[in-house]
Design an enzyme around this catalytic site. Structure first.
Site, PDB file in Angstrom:
ATOM      1  N   HIS A  17       0.924  -1.785   0.182  1.00 44.65           N
ATOM      2  CA  HIS A  17      -0.033   0.191  -0.153  1.00 44.65           C
ATOM      3  C   HIS A  17       0.657   1.310   0.059  1.00 44.65           C
ATOM      4  O   HIS A  17       0.791   2.799  -0.815  1.00 44.65           O
ATOM      5  CB  HIS A  17      -0.685   0.094   0.988  1.00 44.65           C
ATOM      6  CG  HIS A  17      -1.751  -1.024   1.387  1.00 44.65           C
ATOM      7  ND1 HIS A  17      -1.674  -1.885   2.664  1.00 44.65           N
ATOM      8  CD2 HIS A  17      -3.160  -1.159   0.346  1.00 44.65           C
ATOM      9  CE1 HIS A  17      -2.870  -2.410   2.378  1.00 44.65           C
ATOM     10  NE2 HIS A  17      -3.753  -2.502   0.903  1.00 44.65           N
ATOM     11  N   LYS A  41     -15.489  -8.278   4.311  1.00 46.12           N
ATOM     12  CA  LYS A  41     -14.609  -9.094   5.210  1.00 46.12           C
ATOM     13  C   LYS A  41     -14.262  -8.457   6.187  1.00 46.12           C
ATOM     14  O   LYS A  41     -14.777  -7.509   6.766  1.00 46.12           O
ATOM     15  CB  LYS A  41     -12.997  -7.921   4.407  1.00 46.12           C
ATOM     16  CG  LYS A  41     -12.245  -8.334   3.427  1.00 46.12           C
ATOM     17  CD  LYS A  41     -10.985  -7.600   3.085  1.00 46.12           C
ATOM     18  CE  LYS A  41     -10.115  -8.225   1.484  1.00 46.12           C
ATOM     19  NZ  LYS A  41      -9.130  -6.629   1.180  1.00 46.12           N
ATOM     20  N   ARG A  90      -1.596  -6.048  -8.409  1.00 48.27           N
ATOM     21  CA  ARG A  90      -0.322  -6.775  -7.841  1.00 48.27           C
ATOM     22  C   ARG A  90      -0.391  -8.080  -9.224  1.00 48.27           C
ATOM     23  O   ARG A  90       0.738  -8.037  -9.888  1.00 48.27           O
ATOM     24  CB  ARG A  90      -0.750  -7.379  -6.489  1.00 48.27           C
ATOM     25  CG  ARG A  90      -0.977  -6.736  -5.326  1.00 48.27           C
ATOM     26  CD  ARG A  90      -1.151  -7.200  -4.039  1.00 48.27           C
ATOM     27  NE  ARG A  90      -3.197  -7.855  -4.489  1.00 48.27           N
ATOM     28  CZ  ARG A  90      -3.610  -8.050  -3.211  1.00 48.27           C
ATOM     29  NH1 ARG A  90      -2.889  -8.698  -2.494  1.00 48.27           N
ATOM     30  NH2 ARG A  90      -4.739  -8.124  -3.662  1.00 48.27           N
ATOM     31  N   SER A 127      -2.718  -7.820   2.792  1.00 51.61           N
ATOM     32  CA  SER A 127      -2.706  -7.679   4.497  1.00 51.61           C
ATOM     33  C   SER A 127      -2.921  -8.817   4.909  1.00 51.61           C
ATOM     34  O   SER A 127      -2.989  -9.209   6.154  1.00 51.61           O
ATOM     35  CB  SER A 127      -4.104  -6.827   4.443  1.00 51.61           C
ATOM     36  OG  SER A 127      -3.709  -5.482   4.237  1.00 51.61           O
TER      37      SER A 127
HETATM   38  O1  PNS Z   1      -8.529  -3.343   0.495  1.00 50.52           O
HETATM   39  P1  PNS Z   1      -9.590  -3.732  -0.231  1.00 50.52           P
HETATM   40  O2  PNS Z   1     -10.401  -4.611   0.821  1.00 50.52           O
HETATM   41  O3  PNS Z   1      -9.387  -4.367  -1.798  1.00 50.52           O
HETATM   42  O4  PNS Z   1     -10.209  -2.549  -0.750  1.00 50.52           O
HETATM   43  C1  PNS Z   1     -11.714  -2.900  -1.395  1.00 50.52           C
HETATM   44  C2  PNS Z   1     -12.403  -1.258  -0.661  1.00 50.52           C
HETATM   45  C3  PNS Z   1     -12.902  -0.746   0.363  1.00 50.52           C
HETATM   46  C4  PNS Z   1     -12.072  -0.163  -1.781  1.00 50.52           C
HETATM   47  C5  PNS Z   1     -14.164  -1.246  -2.267  1.00 50.52           C
HETATM   48  O5  PNS Z   1     -14.745  -2.988  -1.021  1.00 50.52           O
HETATM   49  C6  PNS Z   1     -14.593  -0.539  -1.637  1.00 50.52           C
HETATM   50  O6  PNS Z   1     -14.595   0.112  -2.768  1.00 50.52           O
HETATM   51  N1  PNS Z   1     -15.858  -0.706  -0.640  1.00 50.52           N
HETATM   52  C7  PNS Z   1     -17.125   0.776  -0.449  1.00 50.52           C
HETATM   53  C8  PNS Z   1     -18.237   0.172  -1.116  1.00 50.52           C
HETATM   54  C9  PNS Z   1     -18.444   0.121  -2.462  1.00 50.52           C
HETATM   55  O7  PNS Z   1     -17.810   1.283  -3.224  1.00 50.52           O
HETATM   56  N2  PNS Z   1     -18.176  -0.958  -3.238  1.00 50.52           N
HETATM   57  C10 PNS Z   1     -18.175  -0.709  -5.018  1.00 50.52           C
HETATM   58  C11 PNS Z   1     -18.928  -0.330  -5.560  1.00 50.52           C
HETATM   59  S1  PNS Z   1     -18.967  -1.244  -6.805  1.00 50.52           S
END
Ligand code: PNS
Length: 159
Positions: A17, A41, A90, A127
């Site tokens: 990150h 998660k 990645r 993570s």
């Molecule tokens: O680090 P991560 O868990 O891979 O990040 C994923 C994250 C948190 C960026 C994603 O789940 C997200 O954007 N969540 C907020 C809700 C949202 O907007 N979902 C996407 C709709 S398509």
């Protein structure tokens, strides 16, 4: 002013990150790290704890700020007038899901996504893996900043 958001769960923030955040901060005027809810998660650290850890390890970057949001990422972008999301890619395993999210975010609110390729040294890092290795007593000092090691260890011990 070119302002972007780097969203994620950051549970906890890793060198992968940080590499993306550092590179984004050298390109854009302002980088907002947004700690968001990923409904798939269950997190080890609270949002407040994750914000505090991120602030600690990004304090050297003057154009980086940290925030949190519990709704849709695109709504956060609209509310804060941020036109672009920056994410690290990645490997090909990330691609399908990330492409799908970027297309939905574009369609929902016209928010663009810029993918930066993860530095090869971090391409295997997540993570979740860090937590798994640490939970079995493995050494994760190459994967997360030193100041977070004790916090991760003691949280895993109390679980
Ligand atoms: O680090 P991560 O868990 O891979 O990040 C994923 C994250 C948190 C960026 C994603 O789940 C997200 O954007 N969540 C907020 C809700 C949202 O907007 N979902 C996407 C709709 S398509």
């Amino acid at each position: 002013m070119k302002r972007v958001v780097c969203p994620g769960s950051f549970d906890p923030i890793t060198f992968g990150h940080l590499d993306i955040i550092k590179r984004a901060s050298s390109i854009f005027d302002e980088v907002v790290i947004a700690v968001l809810v990923n409904q798939t998660k269950k997190t080890l650290f609270t949002v407040e704890e994750r914000i505090s850890m991120i602030q600690e390890v990004t304090k050297e970057y003057s154009n980086v700020t940290v925030d949190s949001w519990s709704g849709l990422l695109v709504d956060y972008c609209k509310q804060n007038e941020i036109p672009m999301i920056v994410k690290g890619l990645r490997a090909v395993t990330d691609f399908d899901y990330e492409l799908q999210m970027s297309q939905i975010n574009l369609q929902l609110q016209g928010v663009e996504t810029l993918f930066m390729s993860t530095a090869p040294a971090h391409s295997f890092l997540s993570s979740s893996l860090v937590k798994e290795i640490a939970s079995f007593g493995g050494d994760v000092s190459s994967y997360i900043p030193a100041v977070l090691l004790d916090r991760l260890k003691s949280r895993l011990k109390s679980k």
